[in-house]
Motif scaffolding. Structure first.
Motif, PDB file in Angstrom:
ATOM      1  N   ASP A   1       0.808  -1.230   0.000  1.00 12.65           N
ATOM      2  CA  ASP A   1       0.000   0.000   0.000  1.00 12.65           C
ATOM      3  C   ASP A   1       0.837   1.274   0.000  1.00 12.65           C
ATOM      4  O   ASP A   1       0.395   2.328   0.459  1.00 12.65           O
ATOM      5  CB  ASP A   1      -0.985   0.018   1.175  1.00 12.65           C
ATOM      6  N   HIS A   2       2.047   1.185  -0.513  1.00 11.02           N
ATOM      7  CA  HIS A   2       2.937   2.332  -0.683  1.00 11.02           C
ATOM      8  C   HIS A   2       3.276   2.444  -2.171  1.00 11.02           C
ATOM      9  O   HIS A   2       3.245   1.453  -2.887  1.00 11.02           O
ATOM     10  CB  HIS A   2       4.262   2.132   0.075  1.00 11.02           C
ATOM     11  N   ALA A   3       3.631   3.646  -2.596  1.00  8.12           N
ATOM     12  CA  ALA A   3       4.125   3.858  -3.958  1.00  8.12           C
ATOM     13  C   ALA A   3       5.045   5.067  -3.942  1.00  8.12           C
ATOM     14  O   ALA A   3       5.011   5.884  -3.014  1.00  8.12           O
ATOM     15  CB  ALA A   3       2.980   4.077  -4.937  1.00  8.12           C
ATOM     16  N   ALA A   4       5.850   5.172  -4.971  1.00  8.39           N
ATOM     17  CA  ALA A   4       6.719   6.338  -5.164  1.00  8.39           C
ATOM     18  C   ALA A   4       6.170   7.133  -6.342  1.00  8.39           C
ATOM     19  O   ALA A   4       5.619   6.567  -7.288  1.00  8.39           O
ATOM     20  CB  ALA A   4       8.151   5.902  -5.437  1.00  8.39           C
TER      21      ALA A   4
ATOM     22  N   LEU B   1      -3.851   3.786  -1.506  1.00  5.12           N
ATOM     23  CA  LEU B   1      -2.504   3.790  -0.928  1.00  5.12           C
ATOM     24  C   LEU B   1      -2.521   4.345   0.490  1.00  5.12           C
ATOM     25  O   LEU B   1      -3.339   5.193   0.836  1.00  5.12           O
ATOM     26  CB  LEU B   1      -1.563   4.624  -1.795  1.00  5.12           C
ATOM     27  N   HIS B   2      -1.582   3.881   1.273  1.00 10.05           N
ATOM     28  CA  HIS B   2      -1.376   4.400   2.626  1.00 10.05           C
ATOM     29  C   HIS B   2      -0.307   5.490   2.629  1.00 10.05           C
ATOM     30  O   HIS B   2      -0.376   6.441   3.409  1.00 10.05           O
ATOM     31  CB  HIS B   2      -0.961   3.274   3.578  1.00 10.05           C
ATOM     32  N   GLU B   3       0.689   5.349   1.734  1.00 13.74           N
ATOM     33  CA  GLU B   3       1.801   6.298   1.716  1.00 13.74           C
ATOM     34  C   GLU B   3       2.289   6.502   0.291  1.00 13.74           C
ATOM     35  O   GLU B   3       2.349   5.559  -0.498  1.00 13.74           O
ATOM     36  CB  GLU B   3       2.964   5.773   2.563  1.00 13.74           C
ATOM     37  N   ILE B   4       2.642   7.747  -0.003  1.00 14.58           N
ATOM     38  CA  ILE B   4       3.297   8.086  -1.271  1.00 14.58           C
ATOM     39  C   ILE B   4       4.632   8.727  -0.920  1.00 14.58           C
ATOM     40  O   ILE B   4       4.691   9.646  -0.096  1.00 14.58           O
ATOM     41  CB  ILE B   4       2.451   9.046  -2.124  1.00 14.58           C
ATOM     42  N   ASP B   5       5.701   8.211  -1.513  1.00 14.01           N
ATOM     43  CA  ASP B   5       7.045   8.741  -1.302  1.00 14.01           C
ATOM     44  C   ASP B   5       7.499   9.506  -2.534  1.00 14.01           C
ATOM     45  O   ASP B   5       7.089   9.201  -3.659  1.00 14.01           O
ATOM     46  CB  ASP B   5       8.048   7.608  -1.046  1.00 14.01           C
ATOM     47  N   LEU B   6       8.351  10.475  -2.313  1.00 12.18           N
ATOM     48  CA  LEU B   6       8.913  11.286  -3.379  1.00 12.18           C
ATOM     49  C   LEU B   6      10.389  11.470  -3.072  1.00 12.18           C
ATOM     50  O   LEU B   6      10.736  11.897  -1.966  1.00 12.18           O
ATOM     51  CB  LEU B   6       8.188  12.634  -3.410  1.00 12.18           C
TER      52      LEU B   6
END
Length: 177
Positions: free
Chosen positions: A87-90, A122-127
């Protein structure tokens, strides 16, 4: 298709976008290659078309969400969600020179947050951003992404070697429409 303003849209990638996207990359190669190592290997329209075919395959397999950024009726860049896991993505993006500094990428990221958190659950989006890429870091900060730390020598450079990466993240509970 997602319309962000009268002149800004996010559209699914089409092979017919390759010539215009390649022209954007070629016109801004010296700037883009500082931050995006793939720019060095995108040397012809055929390279961009091959990349778009690859993206279409990954999108169909639900391993990628990607859109072409259209400004005033022309392709001007791309934005995507990738590295889906737990449940995370970049998120990754680029925009042509003539459209930077106008708030376009900030608007695009806001739309991608809606897609990531609402549509994809999603729970988290990273950049990730190079510490010297102040423009990209400013986009993350304007959208309320929190600086989570620095990954040392994490980003490959086109000319060899690595740069650090500042990692930003946003959690679903921090997202507001």
């Amino acid at each position: 298709m997602h319309t962000l303003a009268d002149n800004i849209q996010l559209k699914a990638p089409q092979l017919t976008d390759a010539p215009a996207l390649f022209a954007c990359i070629a016109a801004d190669r010296d700037y883009l290659v500082q931050w995006l190592p793939w720019v060095a290997t995108t040397r012809a329209v055929a390279d961009e078309a091959a990349f778009l075919r690859y993206c279409q395959t990954r999108i169909a397999a639900h391993q990628l969400w990607l859109a072409v950024i259209w400004v005033a009726g022309q392709p001007a860049g791309m934005i995507d969600l990738h590295e889906f896991q737990d449940d995370h993505a970049a998120v990754g993006y680029w925009l042509s020179r003539e459209h930077r500094g106008q708030g376009i990428m900030t608007r695009c990221l806001a739309t991608v947050e809606v897609i990531g958190f609402h549509d994809l659950g999603l729970h988290e989006i990273d950049l990730l951003a190079d510490p010297a890429n102040h423009a990209s870091r400013a986009v993350a900060e304007r959208r309320g992404f929190q600086r989570a730390g620095v990954l040392r020598e994490h980003l490959p450079l086109a000319q060899g070697g690595y740069h650090d990466a500042v990692i930003y993240s946003k959690l679903s509970q921090e997202f507001t429409d």
